[in-house]
Design an enzyme around this catalytic site. Structure first.
Site, PDB file in Angstrom:
ATOM      1  N   TYR A  56      -2.719 -14.638 -12.824  1.00 22.23           N
ATOM      2  CA  TYR A  56      -3.624 -13.318 -12.078  1.00 22.23           C
ATOM      3  C   TYR A  56      -4.645 -14.084 -11.204  1.00 22.23           C
ATOM      4  CZ  TYR A  56      -1.934  -9.910 -14.831  1.00 22.23           C
ATOM      5  OH  TYR A  56      -0.935  -8.906 -15.193  1.00 22.23           O
ATOM      6  N   ARG A  59      -2.618 -14.347  -7.934  1.00 16.24           N
ATOM      7  CA  ARG A  59      -2.738 -12.840  -7.366  1.00 16.24           C
ATOM      8  C   ARG A  59      -3.939 -12.536  -6.735  1.00 16.24           C
ATOM      9  NH1 ARG A  59       2.097 -10.489  -7.255  1.00 16.24           N
ATOM     10  NH2 ARG A  59       1.276  -8.513  -7.529  1.00 16.24           N
ATOM     11  N   GLN A  91      -1.866   2.964  -8.687  1.00 16.75           N
ATOM     12  CA  GLN A  91      -1.215   1.920  -9.592  1.00 16.75           C
ATOM     13  C   GLN A  91      -1.556   0.619  -9.193  1.00 16.75           C
ATOM     14  OE1 GLN A  91       2.819   3.283 -11.394  1.00 16.75           O
ATOM     15  NE2 GLN A  91       2.526   4.007  -9.276  1.00 16.75           N
ATOM     16  N   ASP A  94      -4.933  -4.180  -6.146  1.00 21.12           N
ATOM     17  CA  ASP A  94      -5.464  -4.900  -5.122  1.00 21.12           C
ATOM     18  C   ASP A  94      -6.510  -3.962  -4.482  1.00 21.12           C
ATOM     19  OD1 ASP A  94      -4.301  -2.815  -2.909  1.00 21.12           O
ATOM     20  OD2 ASP A  94      -2.413  -3.683  -3.104  1.00 21.12           O
ATOM     21  N   HIS A 115      -4.402   1.315 -13.201  1.00 15.49           N
ATOM     22  CA  HIS A 115      -3.963   0.075 -13.923  1.00 15.49           C
ATOM     23  C   HIS A 115      -5.018  -1.040 -13.743  1.00 15.49           C
ATOM     24  CE1 HIS A 115       0.522   1.414 -13.850  1.00 15.49           C
ATOM     25  NE2 HIS A 115      -0.132   2.013 -14.586  1.00 15.49           N
ATOM     26  N   SER A 183       8.506   3.333  -7.826  1.00 16.96           N
ATOM     27  CA  SER A 183       9.777   3.560  -8.114  1.00 16.96           C
ATOM     28  C   SER A 183       9.866   4.700  -9.312  1.00 16.96           C
ATOM     29  CB  SER A 183       9.956   2.049  -8.795  1.00 16.96           C
ATOM     30  OG  SER A 183       9.398   1.686 -10.025  1.00 16.96           O
ATOM     31  N   ASN A 207       8.726   7.449   0.253  1.00 14.22           N
ATOM     32  CA  ASN A 207       9.155   6.243  -0.371  1.00 14.22           C
ATOM     33  C   ASN A 207      10.376   5.417   0.586  1.00 14.22           C
ATOM     34  OD1 ASN A 207       8.453   4.622  -2.537  1.00 14.22           O
ATOM     35  ND2 ASN A 207      10.776   4.716  -3.314  1.00 14.22           N
ATOM     36  N   GLU A 209      12.922   4.589  -0.523  1.00 12.27           N
ATOM     37  CA  GLU A 209      14.547   5.093  -0.808  1.00 12.27           C
ATOM     38  C   GLU A 209      13.920   5.951  -2.115  1.00 12.27           C
ATOM     39  OE1 GLU A 209      15.882   1.269  -2.047  1.00 12.27           O
ATOM     40  OE2 GLU A 209      14.418   1.274  -3.805  1.00 12.27           O
TER      41      GLU A 209
HETATM   42  P1  OAD Z   1       8.014  -0.756  -8.105  1.00 11.54           P
HETATM   43  O1  OAD Z   1       7.998  -2.362  -7.586  1.00 11.54           O
HETATM   44  O2  OAD Z   1       8.179  -0.604  -9.291  1.00 11.54           O
HETATM   45  O3  OAD Z   1       8.403   0.011  -6.914  1.00 11.54           O
HETATM   46  C1  OAD Z   1       8.026  -0.151  -5.623  1.00 11.54           C
HETATM   47  C2  OAD Z   1       8.490   1.013  -4.836  1.00 11.54           C
HETATM   48  O4  OAD Z   1       8.055   0.973  -3.451  1.00 11.54           O
HETATM   49  C3  OAD Z   1      10.073   1.254  -4.907  1.00 11.54           C
HETATM   50  O5  OAD Z   1      10.573   2.254  -5.113  1.00 11.54           O
HETATM   51  C4  OAD Z   1      10.477   0.711  -3.467  1.00 11.54           C
HETATM   52  O6  OAD Z   1      11.521   1.228  -2.990  1.00 11.54           O
HETATM   53  C5  OAD Z   1       9.163   1.132  -2.703  1.00 11.54           C
HETATM   54  N1  OAD Z   1       8.963   0.479  -1.509  1.00 11.54           N
HETATM   55  C6  OAD Z   1       9.158  -0.945  -1.190  1.00 11.54           C
HETATM   56  N2  OAD Z   1       8.716  -1.239  -0.047  1.00 11.54           N
HETATM   57  C7  OAD Z   1       8.389  -0.231   0.537  1.00 11.54           C
HETATM   58  C8  OAD Z   1       7.720   0.420   1.821  1.00 11.54           C
HETATM   59  N3  OAD Z   1       7.241  -0.866   2.806  1.00 11.54           N
HETATM   60  N4  OAD Z   1       7.153   1.278   1.842  1.00 11.54           N
HETATM   61  C9  OAD Z   1       7.395   2.340   0.897  1.00 11.54           C
HETATM   62  N5  OAD Z   1       8.064   2.277  -0.034  1.00 11.54           N
HETATM   63  C10 OAD Z   1       8.304   0.970  -0.463  1.00 11.54           C
HETATM   64  O7  OAD Z   1       6.135  -0.891  -8.073  1.00 11.54           O
HETATM   65  P2  OAD Z   1       5.300   0.280  -8.782  1.00 11.54           P
HETATM   66  O8  OAD Z   1       5.979   1.741  -9.053  1.00 11.54           O
HETATM   67  O9  OAD Z   1       3.937   0.347  -8.200  1.00 11.54           O
HETATM   68  O10 OAD Z   1       1.871  -2.023 -13.500  1.00 11.54           O
HETATM   69  O11 OAD Z   1       5.218  -0.320 -10.251  1.00 11.54           O
HETATM   70  C11 OAD Z   1       4.330   0.599 -11.200  1.00 11.54           C
HETATM   71  C12 OAD Z   1       3.694  -0.279 -12.034  1.00 11.54           C
HETATM   72  O12 OAD Z   1       4.665  -1.519 -12.771  1.00 11.54           O
HETATM   73  C13 OAD Z   1       2.601  -1.425 -11.397  1.00 11.54           C
HETATM   74  O13 OAD Z   1       1.666  -0.773 -11.316  1.00 11.54           O
HETATM   75  C14 OAD Z   1       2.709  -2.714 -12.409  1.00 11.54           C
HETATM   76  C15 OAD Z   1       4.132  -2.589 -12.527  1.00 11.54           C
HETATM   77  O14 OAD Z   1       4.515  -3.325 -13.732  1.00 11.54           O
HETATM   78  C16 OAD Z   1       1.134  -3.196 -14.123  1.00 11.54           C
HETATM   79  O15 OAD Z   1       1.307  -4.502 -13.935  1.00 11.54           O
HETATM   80  C17 OAD Z   1       0.258  -2.632 -15.098  1.00 11.54           C
END
Ligand code: OAD
Length: 239
Positions: A56, A59, A91, A94, A115, A183, A207, A209
């Site tokens: 951490y 990051r 979520q 940053d 989060h 995601s 998103n 995708e």
């Molecule tokens: P993920 O990494 O699971 O998902 C990121 C999403 O963003 C994916 O669906 C990608 O397709 C999309 N993506 C990537 N680049 C992009 C762009 N330039 N424009 C638009 N979309 C884009 O991240 P989160 O869904 O945020 O929790 O993950 C949820 C939680 O899981 C996080 O808060 C974290 C993690 O474990 C903790 O650490 C508590």
């Protein structure tokens, strides 16, 4: 779409990807480089505190070199100019939404970090959260009680996300729920789209995708956040 007054927006790592912050589950993402069980659970912190703090610290240092992108700025603009309420639930840990809001003079009251936040430290002795930009590895004293008992203010797997009552109150009032750059893999956030639908809101996904929850959205627009988010915001503000 019917008349829209109140909007709830959920963001995830995809919104910060083009600012140079790794997402979690994309190829090369954080969870390909580190195991969740090693760095993002209370058990990991109990087992190997140095490993978790180092992860951490790294990051926390990195995000301070990144800048809000066009998607963060567009969402702040929507918050500043939309006549109804725009609750931004992120979520992301940053501070790029916060900095975008500050740049446009928006108050941060409607920004919920469910989060946690990299730039806070949470004292496990006195339970106070303090702004924190530096490292925690060297076990600094809590500014509030003086104990060397600070941990990252991050919601780890197995812990309860923050401000859930406020989030559900906003979902109950929402006419539109928008999910951006997430995601749909992590609950409870992944379930908000179904909560919003059940409560009568229209739903939109922006998103790169289709996400895991794509089928639950009334409408989806796919592309990079810095393109699709500003376009959607301009469309909303022109209504
Ligand atoms: P993920 O990494 O699971 O998902 C990121 C999403 O963003 C994916 O669906 C990608 O397709 C999309 N993506 C990537 N680049 C992009 C762009 N330039 N424009 C638009 N979309 C884009 O991240 P989160 O869904 O945020 O929790 O993950 C949820 C939680 O899981 C996080 O808060 C974290 C993690 O474990 C903790 O650490 C508590």
């Amino acid at each position: 779409m019917a008349a829209i007054r109140n909007i709830v927006i959920l963001t995830g790592a995809g919104v910060s990807a083009e600012s140079g912050i790794d997402t979690f589950r994309d190829s090369g993402g954080v969870w390909e480089q580190h195991r969740v069980e090693d760095v993002a659970t209370p058990e990991a912190f109990a087992r190997d505190r140095d490993l978790v703090l180092r992860f951490y610290d790294m990051r926390r240092e990195a995000i301070q070199t990144r800048q809000p992108n066009a998607a963060h700025l567009a969402l702040a603009k929507l918050q500043a100019q939309w006549p109804g309420r725009v609750t931004l639930v992120t979520q992301n840990v940053d501070d790029l939404h916060d900095r975008a809001a500050a740049a446009l003079g928006v108050t941060a009251a409607d920004l919920i970090h469910m989060h946690g936040e990299h730039l806070n430290a949470w004292c496990t002795a006195c339970d106070v959260r303090s702004p924190w930009a530096g490292p925690l590895l060297d076990r600094p004293a809590c500014p509030s009680c003086g104990e060397a008992a600070l941990r990252p203010d991050i919601v780890w797997f197995g812990e309860m996300p923050y401000r859930m009552e406020e989030i559900f109150a906003a979902l109950r009032e929402a006419d539109l729920f928008v999910s951006i750059g997430t995601s749909g893999a992590v609950y409870p956030a992944a379930g908000f789209v179904r909560n919003a639908r059940d409560l009568g809101a229209a739903t939109l996904e922006l998103n790169l995708e289709p996400s895991q929850g794509s089928l639950w959205f009334d409408e989806a627009r796919h592309g990079p956040a810095t393109v699709v988010v500003p376009a959607w915001v301009e469309e909303m503000l022109a209504r």
